[in-house]
Design a protein around this motif. Structure first.
Motif, mmCIF file in Angstrom:
data_model
loop_
_atom_site.group_PDB
_atom_site.id
_atom_site.type_symbol
_atom_site.label_atom_id
_atom_site.label_comp_id
_atom_site.label_asym_id
_atom_site.label_seq_id
_atom_site.Cartn_x
_atom_site.Cartn_y
_atom_site.Cartn_z
ATOM 1 N N LEU A 25 52.341 151.067 39.824
ATOM 2 C CA LEU A 25 51.697 151.627 38.935
ATOM 3 C C LEU A 25 51.249 150.851 38.332
ATOM 4 N N GLU A 26 49.886 151.465 38.532
ATOM 5 C CA GLU A 26 48.785 150.266 37.594
ATOM 6 C C GLU A 26 48.297 150.495 36.029
ATOM 7 N N CYS A 27 48.829 150.458 36.141
ATOM 8 C CA CYS A 27 48.238 150.418 34.156
ATOM 9 C C CYS A 27 47.304 149.692 33.705
ATOM 10 N N SER A 28 47.163 149.191 34.474
ATOM 11 C CA SER A 28 46.035 147.372 33.417
ATOM 12 C C SER A 28 44.472 147.768 33.856
ATOM 13 N N GLY A 29 43.618 148.666 34.562
ATOM 14 C CA GLY A 29 42.485 148.898 34.925
ATOM 15 C C GLY A 29 41.760 147.486 35.117
ATOM 16 N N ALA A 30 42.738 145.936 35.784
ATOM 17 C CA ALA A 30 41.979 145.445 36.072
ATOM 18 C C ALA A 30 40.974 144.991 37.186
ATOM 19 N N PRO A 31 39.854 144.360 37.726
ATOM 20 C CA PRO A 31 38.952 144.742 39.010
ATOM 21 C C PRO A 31 39.657 144.348 40.030
ATOM 22 N N ASN A 32 41.437 143.597 40.024
ATOM 23 C CA ASN A 32 41.374 143.030 41.062
ATOM 24 C C ASN A 32 42.717 144.122 41.424
#
Ligand SMILES: [Zn+2]
Ligand SMILES: [Zn+2]
Length: 373
Positions: free
Chosen positions: A265-272
């Motif tokens: 579950l990706e919740c950071s919005g970081a480019p990589n």
């Protein structure tokens, strides 16, 4: 039911209320507005408390994703704010699902109820988003929100809450619901499966809590701030990884003994983040993006395709996930109040937003207590 309303047939609704309205970008002002009248399938809520969301800050700056009849929400006498709870004070015609005095928390999106997506239960992706004439409501985005003393809600966007749940805790239900929707769309059998949550913001921290409540094992949280990672442990993370000290992909491989995880579950919005998530899941694994970078990014698509990795995106809190998140919170499966750090009164909404935006004193969830009990 509220003690101050219980036993009365009629709550005296005033003619006007205090409400924050948006002028141009970043121009909030506190004004007197008429108290709105609930229509069929609607109730009037006295807003008791509301949390500030990162999306509110986006809307104040850029307008989007708020949209009113196809236009940006500036200079429309419009009230933002969407993560609120309150007390039912007036019923629209034909409403019997709620009673005056009921305490409720709200979902954001009522949808239009007539488009293909709404009919599929994907009301956060309504095809008539922002078109009020088609019946669409998303309070604090396309219709008036909760930085005000009163707000209209469709009956389909309200969840009963028990007396034991505090006002600030109830404002966090929709955040937990968003995290749950992210786990839902991956179509996951979560119990016993390894889950990584990237990014310990409010949705990520609630993602940890909900994944754990669903039986995930282990739940791994990655981030950069030890204080947030520590909070993640209190909410159910079995392992935390500080990316300043360890490569997150290697850490996940180490923790899972080389197997990788089933879900990210990706919740950071970081480019990589998507590339890293692709390296964390095993073949056939699933990734849900609950945050996104502001600029286009480069993604190793070949790796995703060759490994049959599924990537999903979510918008908001669909499929009644808020109801299920509320059930977990009523059963005290996790303590969402850990992420509530600051409280301000209605008159200090700009200060509340400043605390949330600049993370003053490590602010996570800043709550505005509008009705003092
Ligand atoms: Zn929000
Ligand atoms: Zn719709």
């Amino acid at each position: 039911m509220r003690p101050d309303i219980r036993g009365t047939n009629e709550y005296r609704v005033p003619d006007t209320m205090q409400a924050w309205v948006l002028g141009g970008p970043e121009e909030l002002s506190l004004v007197d507005k008429p108290v709105p009248e609930p229509g069929p399938a609607e109730v009037l809520l006295r807003v008791d408390a509301i949390a500030v969301c990162a999306t509110d800050i986006e809307v104040l700056q850029h307008g989007r994703p708020a949209m009113i009849d196809g236009e940006l929400p500036f200079h429309k006498n419009w009230t933002p704010g969407h993560e609120y709870m309150g007390t039912v004070v007036k019923l629209g015609p034909g409403v019997d699902e709620f009673e005056v005095g009921d305490r409720v928390t709200v979902e954001v999106h009522a949808g239009c109820g007539r488009c293909q997506r709404c009919r599929e239960g994907m009301y956060t992706s309504c095809l008539n988003y922002g078109y009020r004439a088609k019946g669409h409501r998303a309070n604090g985005f396309t219709t008036d929100g909760g930085f005000a003393q009163y707000a209209i809600n469709n009956v389909n966007t309200m969840v009963h809450i028990p007396d034991e749940m505090s006002d600030p805790e109830a404002t966090l239900v929709v955040t937990a619901g968003t995290a749950m929707y992210g786990l839902d769309v991956m179509g996951g059998i979560i119990a016993g499966e390894a889950v990584v949550v990237i990014g310990p913001g409010p949705i990520g921290l609630m993602g940890v809590a909900v994944a754990k409540a669903l039986g995930a094992q282990p739940v791994i949280l990655t981030g950069t701030r030890d204080s947030r990672l520590e909070m993640g442990k209190q909410l159910g993370a079995d392992e935390v990884v500080n990316l300043n000290r360890e490569d997150p992909v290697e850490a996940v491989r180490r923790i899972t003994k080389g197997k990788g995880v089933q879900y990210v579950l990706e919740c950071s919005g970081a480019p990589n983040a998507l590339n890293e998530a692709g390296q964390m899941v095993n073949r056939g694994g699933r990734i849900c993006l609950a945050a996104f970078p502001h600029e286009p990014v480069t993604v190793d698509l070949a790796h995703l395709v060759r490994n049959n990795i599924y990537v999903f995106g979510i918008r908001g809190e669909g499929k009644s996930a808020t109801h299920r998140a509320a059930a977990f919170m009523m059963q005290k499966r996790f303590d969402a109040t850990l992420i509530h750090t600051h409280t301000f009164p209605l008159a200090e909404v700009p200060t509340a937003i400043k605390y949330a935006r600049e993370r003053i004193e490590d602010a996570i969830k800043v709550v505005v207590q509008i009705h003092e009990h």
